[in-house]
Design a protein around this motif. Structure first.
Motif, PDB file in Angstrom:
ATOM      1  N   MET A   1      -2.378  -1.908 -26.062  1.00  0.00           N
ATOM      2  CA  MET A   1      -3.444  -1.797 -25.063  1.00  0.00           C
ATOM      3  C   MET A   1      -3.568  -3.083 -24.255  1.00  0.00           C
ATOM      4  O   MET A   1      -3.724  -3.056 -23.043  1.00  0.00           O
ATOM      5  N   LYS A   2      -3.482  -4.232 -24.950  1.00  0.00           N
ATOM      6  CA  LYS A   2      -3.591  -5.504 -24.232  1.00  0.00           C
ATOM      7  C   LYS A   2      -2.449  -5.678 -23.246  1.00  0.00           C
ATOM      8  O   LYS A   2      -2.617  -6.208 -22.158  1.00  0.00           O
ATOM      9  N   ASN A   3      -1.242  -5.246 -23.677  1.00  0.00           N
ATOM     10  CA  ASN A   3      -0.084  -5.353 -22.784  1.00  0.00           C
ATOM     11  C   ASN A   3      -0.257  -4.485 -21.541  1.00  0.00           C
ATOM     12  O   ASN A   3       0.104  -4.883 -20.430  1.00  0.00           O
ATOM     13  N   LEU A   4      -0.821  -3.285 -21.723  1.00  0.00           N
ATOM     14  CA  LEU A   4      -1.066  -2.406 -20.587  1.00  0.00           C
ATOM     15  C   LEU A   4      -2.098  -3.011 -19.651  1.00  0.00           C
ATOM     16  O   LEU A   4      -1.972  -2.939 -18.422  1.00  0.00           O
ATOM     17  N   LEU A   5      -3.145  -3.618 -20.248  1.00  0.00           N
ATOM     18  CA  LEU A   5      -4.185  -4.249 -19.434  1.00  0.00           C
ATOM     19  C   LEU A   5      -3.630  -5.418 -18.650  1.00  0.00           C
ATOM     20  O   LEU A   5      -3.930  -5.600 -17.468  1.00  0.00           O
ATOM     21  N   LEU A   6      -2.767  -6.223 -19.314  1.00  0.00           N
ATOM     22  CA  LEU A   6      -2.156  -7.365 -18.637  1.00  0.00           C
ATOM     23  C   LEU A   6      -1.270  -6.900 -17.490  1.00  0.00           C
ATOM     24  O   LEU A   6      -1.274  -7.479 -16.399  1.00  0.00           O
ATOM     25  N   LEU A   7      -0.507  -5.833 -17.735  1.00  0.00           N
ATOM     26  CA  LEU A   7       0.348  -5.294 -16.677  1.00  0.00           C
ATOM     27  C   LEU A   7      -0.473  -4.824 -15.496  1.00  0.00           C
ATOM     28  O   LEU A   7      -0.110  -5.049 -14.334  1.00  0.00           O
ATOM     29  N   PHE A   8      -1.619  -4.191 -15.755  1.00  0.00           N
ATOM     30  CA  PHE A   8      -2.495  -3.721 -14.687  1.00  0.00           C
ATOM     31  C   PHE A   8      -3.047  -4.888 -13.881  1.00  0.00           C
ATOM     32  O   PHE A   8      -3.078  -4.869 -12.647  1.00  0.00           O
ATOM     33  N   VAL A   9      -3.456  -5.955 -14.577  1.00  0.00           N
ATOM     34  CA  VAL A   9      -4.022  -7.127 -13.900  1.00  0.00           C
ATOM     35  C   VAL A   9      -2.984  -7.800 -13.024  1.00  0.00           C
ATOM     36  O   VAL A   9      -3.253  -8.212 -11.892  1.00  0.00           O
ATOM     37  N   LEU A  10      -1.743  -7.910 -13.540  1.00  0.00           N
ATOM     38  CA  LEU A  10      -0.688  -8.553 -12.766  1.00  0.00           C
ATOM     39  C   LEU A  10      -0.270  -7.714 -11.566  1.00  0.00           C
ATOM     40  O   LEU A  10       0.088  -8.247 -10.519  1.00  0.00           O
ATOM     41  N   ALA A  11      -0.319  -6.406 -11.709  1.00  0.00           N
ATOM     42  CA  ALA A  11       0.122  -5.520 -10.627  1.00  0.00           C
ATOM     43  C   ALA A  11      -0.936  -5.362  -9.557  1.00  0.00           C
ATOM     44  O   ALA A  11      -0.605  -5.078  -8.399  1.00  0.00           O
ATOM     45  N   SER A  12      -2.193  -5.564  -9.890  1.00  0.00           N
ATOM     46  CA  SER A  12      -3.277  -5.319  -8.938  1.00  0.00           C
ATOM     47  C   SER A  12      -3.163  -6.136  -7.667  1.00  0.00           C
ATOM     48  O   SER A  12      -3.328  -5.608  -6.564  1.00  0.00           O
ATOM     49  N   PRO A  13      -2.877  -7.467  -7.709  1.00  0.00           N
ATOM     50  CA  PRO A  13      -2.748  -8.216  -6.457  1.00  0.00           C
ATOM     51  C   PRO A  13      -1.646  -7.686  -5.565  1.00  0.00           C
ATOM     52  O   PRO A  13      -1.761  -7.675  -4.340  1.00  0.00           O
ATOM     53  N   LEU A  14      -0.527  -7.216  -6.189  1.00  0.00           N
ATOM     54  CA  LEU A  14       0.561  -6.669  -5.381  1.00  0.00           C
ATOM     55  C   LEU A  14       0.126  -5.400  -4.684  1.00  0.00           C
ATOM     56  O   LEU A  14       0.428  -5.175  -3.505  1.00  0.00           O
ATOM     57  N   ALA A  15      -0.617  -4.567  -5.419  1.00  0.00           N
ATOM     58  CA  ALA A  15      -1.082  -3.320  -4.820  1.00  0.00           C
ATOM     59  C   ALA A  15      -2.055  -3.599  -3.690  1.00  0.00           C
ATOM     60  O   ALA A  15      -2.071  -2.906  -2.677  1.00  0.00           O
ATOM     61  N   ALA A  16      -2.890  -4.664  -3.894  1.00  0.00           N
ATOM     62  CA  ALA A  16      -3.883  -4.984  -2.881  1.00  0.00           C
ATOM     63  C   ALA A  16      -3.234  -5.437  -1.584  1.00  0.00           C
ATOM     64  O   ALA A  16      -3.824  -5.352  -0.513  1.00  0.00           O
ATOM     65  N   GLN A  17      -1.982  -5.965  -1.691  1.00  0.00           N
ATOM     66  CA  GLN A  17      -1.309  -6.461  -0.499  1.00  0.00           C
ATOM     67  C   GLN A  17      -0.659  -5.342   0.300  1.00  0.00           C
ATOM     68  O   GLN A  17      -0.241  -5.558   1.428  1.00  0.00           O
ATOM     69  N   SER A  18      -0.515  -4.186  -0.279  1.00  0.00           N
ATOM     70  CA  SER A  18       0.120  -3.068   0.414  1.00  0.00           C
ATOM     71  C   SER A  18      -0.895  -2.383   1.315  1.00  0.00           C
ATOM     72  O   SER A  18      -1.922  -1.896   0.832  1.00  0.00           O
ATOM     73  N   PRO A  19      -0.645  -2.348   2.628  1.00  0.00           N
ATOM     74  CA  PRO A  19      -1.625  -1.759   3.539  1.00  0.00           C
ATOM     75  C   PRO A  19      -1.653  -0.240   3.447  1.00  0.00           C
ATOM     76  O   PRO A  19      -0.689   0.393   3.013  1.00  0.00           O
ATOM     77  N   THR A  20      -2.732   0.331   3.870  1.00  0.00           N
ATOM     78  CA  THR A  20      -2.827   1.770   4.064  1.00  0.00           C
ATOM     79  C   THR A  20      -2.529   2.063   5.530  1.00  0.00           C
ATOM     80  O   THR A  20      -2.489   1.154   6.368  1.00  0.00           O
ATOM     81  N   ALA A  21      -2.329   3.331   5.834  1.00  0.00           N
ATOM     82  CA  ALA A  21      -2.093   3.701   7.231  1.00  0.00           C
ATOM     83  C   ALA A  21      -3.268   3.271   8.097  1.00  0.00           C
ATOM     84  O   ALA A  21      -3.086   2.717   9.192  1.00  0.00           O
ATOM     85  N   ALA A  22      -4.489   3.483   7.612  1.00  0.00           N
ATOM     86  CA  ALA A  22      -5.678   3.144   8.400  1.00  0.00           C
ATOM     87  C   ALA A  22      -5.810   1.639   8.592  1.00  0.00           C
ATOM     88  O   ALA A  22      -6.120   1.162   9.690  1.00  0.00           O
ATOM     89  N   SER A  23      -5.577   0.855   7.512  1.00  0.00           N
ATOM     90  CA  SER A  23      -5.751  -0.592   7.625  1.00  0.00           C
ATOM     91  C   SER A  23      -4.682  -1.210   8.524  1.00  0.00           C
ATOM     92  O   SER A  23      -4.967  -2.133   9.299  1.00  0.00           O
ATOM     93  N   LEU A  24      -3.447  -0.711   8.442  1.00  0.00           N
ATOM     94  CA  LEU A  24      -2.393  -1.265   9.290  1.00  0.00           C
ATOM     95  C   LEU A  24      -2.596  -0.844  10.745  1.00  0.00           C
ATOM     96  O   LEU A  24      -2.341  -1.631  11.670  1.00  0.00           O
ATOM     97  N   ALA A  25      -3.065   0.381  10.970  1.00  0.00           N
ATOM     98  CA  ALA A  25      -3.384   0.810  12.334  1.00  0.00           C
ATOM     99  C   ALA A  25      -4.443  -0.098  12.930  1.00  0.00           C
ATOM    100  O   ALA A  25      -4.358  -0.500  14.103  1.00  0.00           O
ATOM    101  N   HIS A  26      -5.447  -0.461  12.130  1.00  0.00           N
ATOM    102  CA  HIS A  26      -6.491  -1.381  12.596  1.00  0.00           C
ATOM    103  C   HIS A  26      -5.892  -2.753  12.902  1.00  0.00           C
ATOM    104  O   HIS A  26      -6.282  -3.403  13.882  1.00  0.00           O
ATOM    105  N   GLN A  27      -4.921  -3.198  12.094  1.00  0.00           N
ATOM    106  CA  GLN A  27      -4.262  -4.480  12.328  1.00  0.00           C
ATOM    107  C   GLN A  27      -3.505  -4.463  13.652  1.00  0.00           C
ATOM    108  O   GLN A  27      -3.528  -5.441  14.408  1.00  0.00           O
ATOM    109  N   VAL A  28      -2.825  -3.348  13.936  1.00  0.00           N
ATOM    110  CA  VAL A  28      -2.114  -3.220  15.212  1.00  0.00           C
ATOM    111  C   VAL A  28      -3.114  -3.260  16.373  1.00  0.00           C
ATOM    112  O   VAL A  28      -2.906  -3.958  17.375  1.00  0.00           O
ATOM    113  N   ASP A  29      -4.203  -2.496  16.259  1.00  0.00           N
ATOM    114  CA  ASP A  29      -5.238  -2.497  17.298  1.00  0.00           C
ATOM    115  C   ASP A  29      -5.747  -3.912  17.552  1.00  0.00           C
ATOM    116  O   ASP A  29      -5.849  -4.359  18.704  1.00  0.00           O
TER     117      ASP A  29
END
Length: 210
Positions: A1-29
């Motif tokens: 369980m701890k290993n899964l939690l650690l993996l989730f914590v480490l992966a979260s910043p990477l996921a946060a950096q991936s834009p959505t269609a709406a957020s990237l469209a706003h960036q282009v605007d």
């Protein structure tokens, strides 16, 4: 369980950096809303109706509402937006065609994105995002153009800069614009956006250029 939690914590910043269609469209605007001028090289390729035509040239843009497309071949071919009208001229023609900018509902209409005139998320139905070669492609169907345009795809980077624009019509024809050697917010000349017809050339009211 701890290993899964650690993996989730480490992966979260990477996921946060991936834009959505709406957020990237706003960036282009936001990028093009704040852009004041632009110079770039462009390649325009049209494929359809048995044709495969490629043209190149240089683009100069200045807000509000001014553009100059200078083609390499034939030298002297121009497409100019002067803030009120669009003027299209090819050397050797006896006439240059003029049309009010507000009537540009044809293939060049999506190029108003470069002038910061739109909100992508509101203007494109079915907006989607795909990661491609270190960048992203935003695609959808322009509202009000569904009978003519099947999709508009913009390939952009994380700053919201447009590198490629591809318009696919309902008949299968495609027009692709690729932009390179881009320089933003640099001085431009008023004369770049004024069309002075050569001697003997008349300016007439015409249809939107394709």
């Amino acid at each position: 369980m701890k290993n899964l939690l650690l993996l989730f914590v480490l992966a979260s910043p990477l996921a946060a950096q991936s834009p959505t269609a709406a957020s990237l469209a706003h960036q282009v605007d936001a990028h093009y809303n704040h852009l004041q001028s632009l110079q770039a090289r462009y390649t325009e390729r049209y494929q359809g109706m048995g044709l495969d035509r490629t043209e190149t040239g240089s683009l100069t843009l200045r807000k509000p509402g001014r553009m100059r497309w200078s083609y390499d071949s034939p030298a002297g071919k121009l497409f100019i937006l002067d803030g009120k009208n669009a003027i299209s001229y090819t050397p050797g023609d006896a006439q240059a065609q003029r049309i009010p900018e507000k009537q540009l509902d044809d293939l060049r209409s999506p190029l108003r994105f470069l002038l910061g005139h739109t909100e992508l998320a509101k203007e494109l139905d079915g907006l989607s995002l795909t990661a491609v070669n270190g960048g992203y492609t935003l695609s959808g169907t322009p509202k009000g153009m569904q009978q003519r345009v099947r999709s508009l795809a913009l390939t952009v980077d994380s700053t919201g800069t447009i590198h490629t624009m591809r318009i696919e019509e309902t008949d299968g024809a495609t027009t692709t614009f690729t932009f390179t050697d881009m320089h933003e917010n640099i001085p431009t000349k008023d004369s770049d956006f004024i069309f002075t017809p050569p001697q003997g050339v008349a300016i007439i009211n015409g249809a939107a250029p394709i």
